[in-house]
Design an enzyme around this catalytic site. Structure first.
Site, short mmCIF file in Angstrom:
data_model
loop_
_atom_site.label_atom_id
_atom_site.label_comp_id
_atom_site.label_asym_id
_atom_site.label_seq_id
_atom_site.Cartn_x
_atom_site.Cartn_y
_atom_site.Cartn_z
N ASN A 1 0.85 -1.19 0.00
CA ASN A 1 0.00 0.00 0.00
C ASN A 1 0.88 1.24 0.00
O ASN A 1 1.89 1.27 0.70
CB ASN A 1 -0.85 0.03 1.28
N ARG A 2 0.48 2.23 -0.74
CA ARG A 2 1.27 3.48 -0.76
C ARG A 2 1.08 4.21 0.55
O ARG A 2 -0.03 4.50 0.96
CB ARG A 2 0.79 4.37 -1.90
#
Ligand code: CTP
Length: 412
Positions: free
Chosen positions: A217-218
């Site tokens: 996930n960013r």
């Protein structure tokens, strides 16, 4: 450098003694000033051989003192210079503190402006020893430090590394960030979260596909680290469960994790005894069911792709909700909702489903908010459905606003 709330308008008395590392104190005086502190500098005669009072005056914009008999610049609670400087100060930080000055302080010798002020002052005293060769490890220095520690002085352990002499050992002055972090800890004592345990998660989890690749996930982790720092500034004991390697706020306990399963285990272990949990991490919702033992190779002479099957990860906040139903701990739980549409409605729904006390909602489509940038634009939603929009601000300011709400929820 951004302003730092806990240093805003605080009077820091910076003592500088004779050590080659005195040049580093100039950077410290400059950064403290930029952060909003009022920095009064006292140099010993030996310190002025390495760096001048004028240098400090240039970076602080205030008079720097090197002479016990100097007239003071005004603005002090009494006309007696050493008493006035000591009484006005919120903290006295001696960095670098030479072996000679430590010995004098341990014995109450007051033969120059710095040592006489240290004796007169009633504010917290922080000491950052810096010395070459075997001086720091010498039993005489260690005995003096033990006396000073017992009297309540806050000792900042020196770094290990290369000395000016070319020798290696323990005795280097820590960098500015560490010195400022130690000062923040001392100024934060007695804050609203004094004696409270706060757990913060930060960064995006990484779910391994094979030994080389992952789905993730960013998230830069910046907001989580800012929350940890804000909780420390409020006097809390902070555990930071993180997937990223940003500079650790001084005083935080780091639990390094990678995957959502590791983060879940760490949260369960640490949040069970915490007053508050703040889930700022971007936790992956899906992961590969198994991790390939060897790197998955592409087939030669073929441009065929691969299909990844993903399974759901466990929702950490749902696990915490179940834990709270049994033990009542952590007493306050805060979630973050990164949304790209219907921001407030989605965030409100998540708050209810996950049984949160506070939800921090942000619109990740805005260029100046969310991933990677230093600013954020969030709305706080509480369990009664009340919304507070905070407008564009630094992640440090968002963190302070969240921590202030956590303190209110815990204390009210
Ligand atoms: N969260 C969690 N465990 C997960 C996923 C998310 O504890 N497996 C937490 C996040 O740390 C955050 C909150 O739940 O505090 C909301 O995360 P978000 O990704 O916005 O929501 P999801 O519940 O994952 O829902 P969706 O992905 O459908 O938007």
């Amino acid at each position: 450098m951004d302003k730092i709330s806990i240093l805003q308008g605080r009077r820091v008395l910076l003592g500088v003694t004779g050590s080659i590392s005195a040049y580093k104190s100039v950077d410290l005086a400059s950064k403290l000033t930029q952060a909003g502190a009022l920095v009064d500098v006292i140099l010993t005669a030996d310190a002025t051989r390495f760096v001048s009072a004028l240098t400090f005056e240039a970076v602080t914009g205030r008079v720097a003192y090197a002479d016990m008999w100097q007239a003071h610049a005004g603005g002090l609670p009494t006309h007696i210079l050493h008493v006035g400087l000591g009484e006005a100060a919120d903290a006295l930080l001696i960095a670098p503190a030479s072996a000679h000055t430590l010995a004098k302080l341990a014995h109450g010798i007051a033969d120059n402006l710095l040592t006489v002020t240290a004796l007169a002052a009633r504010c917290p005293l922080l000491l950052a020893p810096a010395m070459d060769g075997g001086m720091y490890e010498h039993p005489a220095t260690q005995a003096n430090l033990a006396v000073l520690r017992e009297r309540g002085a806050w000792l900042i352990e020196p770094d290990y590394g290369r000395f000016a002499s070319g020798l290696e050992g323990k005795g280097r002055l820590p960098d500015t960030a560490r010195l400022m972090g130690e000062l923040r800890r001392v100024l934060g004592r007695g804050g609203r979260l004094q004696g409270r345990r706060v757990v913060v998660t930060a960064g995006g989890t990484r779910e391994a596909i094979d030994p080389v690749r992952y789905v993730g996930n960013r998230s830069s982790g910046k907001q989580g680290y800012a929350l940890a720092q804000a909780a420390l500034d409020a006097g809390a004991h902070v555990t930071l469960i993180s997937t990223v390697a940003l500079p650790l706020p001084v005083g935080a306990e780091l639990v390094a994790v990678e995957s959502s399963a590791q983060m879940l285990a760490a949260v369960q272990a640490h949040a069970a005894h915490a007053d508050a949990l703040i889930m700022a991490a971007a936790v992956a919702d899906f992961r590969p069911p198994t991790i390939a033992e060897q790197k998955i190779k592409k087939q030669d002479d073929s441009d065929a792709g691969i299909t990844l099957t993903l399974q759901r990860t466990e929702d950490i906040l749902m696990a915490v909700k179940a834990m709270r139903e049994v033990s009542g701990m952590p007493r306050v739980v805060v979630g973050f909702a990164a949304e790209s549409e219907n921001v407030l409605a989605n965030a409100q729904r998540k708050l209810e489903r996950k049984g949160l006390d506070l939800m921090v909602a942000n619109d990740i489509t805005a260029a100046d908010a969310g991933f990677g940038v230093d600013t954020n634009r969030v709305t706080l939603i509480d369990s009664k459905g009340a919304h507070t929009s905070l407008g564009l601000m630094s992640k440090a300011q968002v963190a302070e606003a969240v921590i202030a709400r956590v303190a209110t929820l815990l204390l009210d």
